[in-house]
Design an enzyme around this catalytic site. Sequence first.
Site, PDB file in Angstrom:
ATOM      1  N   CYS A  24     -12.429  79.092  44.607  1.00 34.54           N
ATOM      2  CA  CYS A  24     -11.427  79.449  45.690  1.00 34.54           C
ATOM      3  C   CYS A  24     -10.296  80.460  44.941  1.00 34.54           C
ATOM      4  O   CYS A  24      -9.697  79.734  44.129  1.00 34.54           O
ATOM      5  CB  CYS A  24     -10.827  78.117  46.296  1.00 34.54           C
ATOM      6  SG  CYS A  24      -9.256  78.713  47.179  1.00 34.54           S
ATOM      7  N   CYS A  27      -6.850  79.442  45.669  1.00 35.66           N
ATOM      8  CA  CYS A  27      -6.405  77.919  45.089  1.00 35.66           C
ATOM      9  C   CYS A  27      -5.987  78.212  43.613  1.00 35.66           C
ATOM     10  O   CYS A  27      -4.891  77.529  43.130  1.00 35.66           O
ATOM     11  CB  CYS A  27      -7.758  77.066  44.868  1.00 35.66           C
ATOM     12  SG  CYS A  27      -8.298  76.553  46.648  1.00 35.66           S
TER      13      CYS A  27
END
Length: 99
Positions: A24, A27
């Site tokens: 991600c 993230c």
Amino acid sequence: MKGNFNEIINSEQLILVDFFADWCGPCKVLAPILKEVKDEMGETLKIVKIDVDKNQSIAGKYQVRGVPTMILFKEGKTLWRQSGVVQKSEIVKTATSFL
């Protein structure tokens, strides 16, 4: 996941759980922001990172549909929940309001 998740979130301390995934992008943007939050808040806030791919049952229990998702717990109760990248000032302000 070290320790028992329920024991961790049932703490009297504020616990910010960061649900993330290695793949991600956002993230990876959030990670250094959370480090700054921890540096500023010190012992008043504990940050726990949960990899949704390795902890699907926990992610499912809290209906984490997208990453990153942060959930703030105290004594097992959900106080705040936010998906996406959030700026340090907003995280600190929110967490501080529950101290």
